[in-house]
Design an enzyme around this catalytic site. Structure first.
Site, PDB file in Angstrom:
ATOM      1  CB  CYS A   1      16.899 -58.611 -41.226  1.00 32.53           C
ATOM      2  SG  CYS A   1      15.190 -59.170 -41.503  1.00 32.53           S
TER       3      CYS A   1
ATOM      4  CG  ASP B   1      13.536 -59.745 -35.502  1.00 37.15           C
ATOM      5  OD1 ASP B   1      13.878 -60.885 -35.598  1.00 37.15           O
ATOM      6  OD2 ASP B   1      13.465 -59.192 -36.677  1.00 37.15           O
TER       7      ASP B   1
ATOM      8  CG  HIS C   1      16.332 -63.747 -40.337  1.00 36.82           C
ATOM      9  ND1 HIS C   1      16.192 -62.590 -40.520  1.00 36.82           N
ATOM     10  CD2 HIS C   1      16.773 -64.337 -41.124  1.00 36.82           C
ATOM     11  CE1 HIS C   1      16.532 -62.287 -41.765  1.00 36.82           C
ATOM     12  NE2 HIS C   1      17.306 -63.434 -42.145  1.00 36.82           N
TER      13      HIS C   1
ATOM     14  NE  ARG D   1       6.565 -57.503 -42.306  1.00 36.72           N
ATOM     15  CZ  ARG D   1       7.006 -58.612 -41.834  1.00 36.72           C
ATOM     16  NH1 ARG D   1       6.080 -59.662 -41.725  1.00 36.72           N
ATOM     17  NH2 ARG D   1       8.090 -58.751 -41.117  1.00 36.72           N
TER      18      ARG D   1
ATOM     19  CE  LYS E   1       9.550 -71.690 -43.359  1.00 38.47           C
ATOM     20  NZ  LYS E   1       8.334 -70.788 -43.226  1.00 38.47           N
TER      21      LYS E   1
ATOM     22  CD  GLN F   1       9.416 -59.176 -37.018  1.00 38.95           C
ATOM     23  OE1 GLN F   1      10.301 -58.381 -37.267  1.00 38.95           O
ATOM     24  NE2 GLN F   1       8.911 -60.159 -37.921  1.00 38.95           N
TER      25      GLN F   1
ATOM     26  CG  HIS G   1      18.522 -60.644 -37.245  1.00 34.57           C
ATOM     27  ND1 HIS G   1      17.713 -59.413 -36.738  1.00 34.57           N
ATOM     28  CD2 HIS G   1      17.834 -61.302 -38.111  1.00 34.57           C
ATOM     29  CE1 HIS G   1      16.474 -59.484 -37.442  1.00 34.57           C
ATOM     30  NE2 HIS G   1      16.339 -60.494 -38.300  1.00 34.57           N
TER      31      HIS G   1
HETATM   32 ZN   LIG Z   1      14.978 -61.003 -39.656  1.00 32.05          ZN
END
Ligand SMILES: [Zn+2]
Ligand SMILES: [Zn+2]
Length: 648
Positions: free
Chosen positions: A338, A387, A519, A367, A473, A385, A389
């Site tokens: 992000c 991912d 996200h 992580r 969410k 991910q 945004h």
């Molecule tokens: Zn994010």
């Protein structure tokens, strides 16, 4: 008298002190027999706890998660009672109910080790104790009384837990000879626990901290009927066969190397290509939905993550910053994509007309997970991910949610997940001050999510108080082919990062506004998604995705040349075919390749050469007759196209 409101909004009066059991009994004798726990004003309670004020309630049976929870949590106490009887002096950590069953972390004391052989003994003792139908007695005690009790019992783990509790909130539960620190709720007695299996042992650090003592974790499961346990054990066997760690190895999809490091998957060619196909598939859908690709580095300056707040969350408890020869310069392995995408948004000014902007990246993040938490591809230290945004205006939020839901519906359809549900996580209405962003924005966002789900016909459960501090969410949960639940994609609203990164757009009236950030990751991560897919399909991937679509099996060496010709023709038509020209009997070749889960087996011999055909067998379906080679290629292409068709 107290007023009791039921889930159907009806209200009835009962004498003060009425219990959930008595309320159930007033409805029907059968309900009273089946009820296991009760929700009283949003708190889970025992069914024999007196209700002294007006309350809204919900009764829970075995079929409800809350019912199972009380059942399994009570079973954990029962297991502790059995262990204490068999191994006096054992010290107890925590013993919660989990998704399937329960566990207890115990310390049997110096010199004593509980082994696999003891599990049967514990199980037998539990059954013996359950038959005594002992009541679970709840008592509320002061902190001092609780500390005294466990000091006398010499149970340091419980003492540590109590020391962190506030006075006036502490309760104990006692059944038979065993007393535990516990919030409850529990069954009213042990009678319903009819079938028990003590499943396995594992090591578990006290409070998940590698620096503290390793306790013995004992897992078990229990049921109100033997038949349910038998069914569960069959499913467990099936789950073992589908374990993605086992199948990943057999199908040569991925591996791990101690030299590279724990929790860092290495994708083998077949797995890498499969993952590539999944990525291509999603990229194609996303392009259609107006996503734009971006690519960002695997590291960023420490300050970037201080700004985003991720350093506070992942800094000290994860991979430590990387230093460079330059004095004071520090980088962090990217724990989230992000912040990078926020910086891309900031790279130029935006007008309200530019929004929504959707940046997508298959971004790899790192992580540090405790080694005990690592598990195949589902818990790893480096993962990618899917991912993206979305930066949008408040009035666009609902539409953006609907579009992401459409993408997720499409993915589920193509990958044959038929049973899914979504959870909407909202604010805790009694705790509004802990959330960032204006009330007005939150109300708007929550309504948008709820309406988007309704308009899309998505089955949801709404949970208040589960939202992150920075936004509500929507989480998707799928049920796989053998009934297990997996959490997959998430769509998360965020009012925090736009604030921290001071993101802006110019509105129609020329004033500056903050965009809302969403996200979203429909797969979650490539690693986790592939793991779920392996376990869901038992390695029998859909034709468009599977590493090898067809294998050519010459009935004897004499036909190898023709088989090679077939192979070339199919590969030239972009069919993923392989050749098994080992000098083996055809029966063995069929069996071996079925184990590799290749969907189509093409048998070639004398007859096929003469007619320029292949004899087609579909895994699990048997003989499909003979086809010309190009006919077979078209046939596969059509099947693939059909399975990727979009929802009308
Ligand atoms: Zn994010
Ligand atoms: Zn308990």
């Amino acid at each position: 008298m107290v007023k009791i409101s039921f889930p159907d909004s009806s209200v009835r009066e009962f004498p003060a002190g009425v219990t959930g059991f008595e309320v159930a009994q007033s409805i029907s004798h059968n309900l009273a027999k089946d009820v296991l726990s009760i929700t009283v004003n949003n708190c889970l309670w025992d069914i024999d706890r007196p209700i002294n004020e007006n309350a809204s309630i919900k009764l829970h049976k075995w079929e409800d998660d809350e019912g199972k929870h009380a059942f399994w949590h009570s079973s954990a106490h029962l297991m502790a009672e059995a262990i204490e009887a068999l191994f006096p002096g054992t010290k107890f950590g925590i013993g919660p109910a989990i998704e399937n069953g329960f566990y207890y972390d115990i310390d049997p004391g110096n010199g004593v080790a509980i082994t696999e052989e003891d599990l049967q003994k514990i199980e037998n003792k539990m059954l013996e104790l359950a038959r005594l139908k002992n009541q679970f007695h709840r008592s509320e005690v002061s902190k001092k009384e609780a500390l005294n009790f466990f000091e006398k019992k010499n149970d340091p783990y419980k003492l540590e837990l109590i020391s962190e509790l506030e006075d006036g909130t502490i309760s104990l539960y006692k059944q038979g000879e065993f007393t535990d620190l516990c919030r409850g709720p529990h069954l009213s007695n042990t009678e319903p626990i009819k079938a028990i299996k003590v499943l396995s042992l594992a090591g578990a650090y006290w409070r998940g901290d590698e620096k503290r003592k390793q306790l013995t974790r004992i897992y078990g499961i229990s049921f109100p009927k033997q038949k349910l346990l038998d069914e569960y054990m069959i499913r467990l066997e099936e789950a073992k066969k589908r374990d993605h760690r086992k199948l990943g190895k057999e199908l040569e999809l991925f591996t791990f190397s101690q030299s590279v490091g724990q929790g860092l998957p290495l994708w083998l060619p077949k797995g890498a290509r499969l993952r590539e196909r999944l990525e291509t598939f999603l990229k194609k859908v996303q392009t259609k939905y107006g996503y734009e690709p971006v690519i960002t580095p695997h590291i960023g300056q420490k300050e970037l993550y201080v700004t985003s707040g991720h350093y506070a969350k992942y800094g000290a408890d994860s991979f430590k910053p990387i230093k460079t020869p330059a004095e004071g310069e520090e980088f962090l392995l990217k724990p989230m994509n992000c912040p990078h995408h926020c910086e891309i948004y900031r790279s130029k000014p935006h007008s309200y007309k530019d929004l929504p902007i959707r940046y997508a990246e298959f971004g790899t993040v790192y992580r540090y997970e405790q080694s005990g938490e690592l598990h195949g591809l589902t818990r790893v230290r480096g993962f990618t991910q899917d991912d993206a945004h979305i930066f949008c205006r408040p009035d666009q939020l609902k539409d953006e949610f609907k579009k992401v839901i459409d993408i997720i519906f499409y993915i589920f359809k193509v990958l044959d997940f038929k049973d899914y549900i979504a959870q909407i996580s909202l604010r805790d209405p009694e705790n509004n001050e802990k959330y960032i962003g204006s009330d007005e924005n939150w109300d708007k966002a929550e309504t948008s999510i709820i309406e988007a789900c309704e308009e899309k016909g998505l089955k949801t459960i709404i949970v208040k108080g589960e939202a992150a501090f920075y936004g509500p969410k929507l989480d998707f949960m799928v049920r796989d082919a053998i009934g297990r639940k997996w959490q997959l994609g998430t769509i998360q609203v965020d009012y925090n990062l736009p604030e921290r990164f001071e993101l802006e757009y110019v509105d129609s009236d020329n004033t500056m506004h903050r965009p809302i950030m969403i996200h979203r990751a429909p797969f979650g991560s490539m690693e986790r998604f592939v793991a779920v897919l392996i376990e869901h399909t038992a390695g029998k991937f859909p034709l468009w995705l599977t590493p090898e679509q067809a294998v050519i099996l010459p009935v004897s060496e004499k036909f190898n040349d023709y088989a090679k010709k077939v192979l070339n023709l199919l590969n030239n038509s972009e069919i993923r075919a392989v050749l098994d020209d080992r000098n083996e009997k055809i029966g063995k070749k069929i069996r071996d390749n079925e184990l590799k889960r290749i969907p189509y087996l093409l048998i070639v011999g004398e007859k096929e050469i003469n007619s320029e055909e292949v004899s087609v067998r579909r895994q699990g379906e048997g003989d499909k007759g003979s086809m010309k080679i190009n006919e077979f290629a078209d046939f596969i292409k059509q099947e693939v196209e059909k399975s990727l068709e979009e929802i009308k």
